[in-house]
Design an enzyme around this catalytic site. Sequence first.
Site, PDB file in Angstrom:
ATOM      1  N   ASP A 168       0.839  -1.198   0.000  1.00 46.78           N
ATOM      2  CA  ASP A 168       0.000   0.000   0.000  1.00 46.78           C
ATOM      3  C   ASP A 168       0.877   1.251   0.000  1.00 46.78           C
ATOM      4  O   ASP A 168       1.466   1.597   1.020  1.00 46.78           O
ATOM      5  CB  ASP A 168      -0.891   0.007   1.255  1.00 46.78           C
ATOM      6  CG  ASP A 168      -1.816   1.203   1.281  1.00 46.78           C
ATOM      7  OD1 ASP A 168      -2.949   1.068   0.800  1.00 46.78           O
ATOM      8  OD2 ASP A 168      -1.404   2.277   1.753  1.00 46.78           O
ATOM      9  N   TYR A 184       3.425   9.635  -0.739  1.00 43.07           N
ATOM     10  CA  TYR A 184       4.507   9.055   0.066  1.00 43.07           C
ATOM     11  C   TYR A 184       5.868   9.268  -0.602  1.00 43.07           C
ATOM     12  O   TYR A 184       6.905   8.979  -0.016  1.00 43.07           O
ATOM     13  CB  TYR A 184       4.304   7.544   0.283  1.00 43.07           C
ATOM     14  CG  TYR A 184       3.054   7.134   1.019  1.00 43.07           C
ATOM     15  CD1 TYR A 184       2.226   8.057   1.645  1.00 43.07           C
ATOM     16  CD2 TYR A 184       2.699   5.792   1.093  1.00 43.07           C
ATOM     17  CE1 TYR A 184       1.071   7.653   2.296  1.00 43.07           C
ATOM     18  CE2 TYR A 184       1.551   5.376   1.762  1.00 43.07           C
ATOM     19  CZ  TYR A 184       0.741   6.308   2.355  1.00 43.07           C
ATOM     20  OH  TYR A 184      -0.393   5.897   3.010  1.00 43.07           O
ATOM     21  N   HIS A 186      -7.037   9.948  -1.821  1.00 42.68           N
ATOM     22  CA  HIS A 186      -6.300   9.891  -0.551  1.00 42.68           C
ATOM     23  C   HIS A 186      -7.036  10.599   0.587  1.00 42.68           C
ATOM     24  O   HIS A 186      -7.168  10.049   1.680  1.00 42.68           O
ATOM     25  CB  HIS A 186      -4.892  10.462  -0.738  1.00 42.68           C
ATOM     26  CG  HIS A 186      -3.904   9.923   0.240  1.00 42.68           C
ATOM     27  ND1 HIS A 186      -2.556   9.862   0.002  1.00 42.68           N
ATOM     28  CD2 HIS A 186      -4.065   9.400   1.484  1.00 42.68           C
ATOM     29  CE1 HIS A 186      -1.949   9.316   1.045  1.00 42.68           C
ATOM     30  NE2 HIS A 186      -2.849   9.040   1.954  1.00 42.68           N
TER      31      HIS A 186
END
Length: 275
Positions: A45, A50, A108
């Site tokens: 994930d 990120y 997100h």
Amino acid sequence: MKNIKLSSGNLIPIIGMGAYFDPEIRCNTEKIINCALECGYRHIDTARGYDNERGVGDALKKSGVKRDELFITTKLANEDIRKRRTRDAFYESLNDLQLDYIDLYLIHWPTDGYEEAWTEMEKLYEEGLIKNIGVSNFHKQHFDAVLPNAKIIPVLNQIESNPGITNVPLIEYCKGLGIEVEAWSPLGGGACAKEILSCEALTKIGDKYGKNPAQVIVRWNIQRDVIVLPKSSNEARIAQNIDVFDFELTENEIQMINALNKNTRSGPDPDNFNF
Ligand code: A2P
């Protein structure tokens, strides 16, 4: 590995390796993901936000694990939602991950423009570039804004859930709509992991089975049919977090863990965030 069947008809492995790493160790992403794959994880994930999709993709490529054995999630970043650039952002993720499809693509956070982003994601799904589409950090009002115009129901909602904030009402609400739930920061995340993982009740339950509190928490999620995304940068702990299929918690122990809830978030509140 146990799987959960999504409303799309596809299966998702119930444990995934969370790939958010602090900036100081982000450069080790390839090594950490490689370690997870060697330990048997097949579900990873990550997220555009990120800033490590390239490292994840490098690890996947070098691992030699067949594509159809992998389940890869990434997420549409808030900035891209606000700029209405879902399609371009999706292709950037695909390119960095070095894949030709994504197993699961998520909104997100429900930031300005998320309703339009959902419509764009439906198109990418219909084109076969994404196998499953879902959301993250959605509360009821966010579903209320998306569902009336949706052609496709999100397969799942990825939310913060751990013994400090179990989020049971939201989980029940999602499940009532046929939407599965994934838990981020299942061990309490950066802010609360230390306190949660040293909690006496969890230690006591774990001692009974020869397991540690992190393993008890992962098992608790499995038994409540919540997909769980523990993350670690440490080889031994990565291996521990998937070694949870040789014991079973009693109903009483599950209720004891539910009762630890204090509604204390380790991360941002979906109703009040500014990024
Ligand atoms: P580390 O990377 O040093 O292992 P979450 O998954 O809730 O976001 O929490 C992750 C935090 O918990 C990380 O700080 C991670 O640190 C730590 N952690 C992960 N797995 C374990 C484990 N099995 N035992 C103890 N701490 C763990």
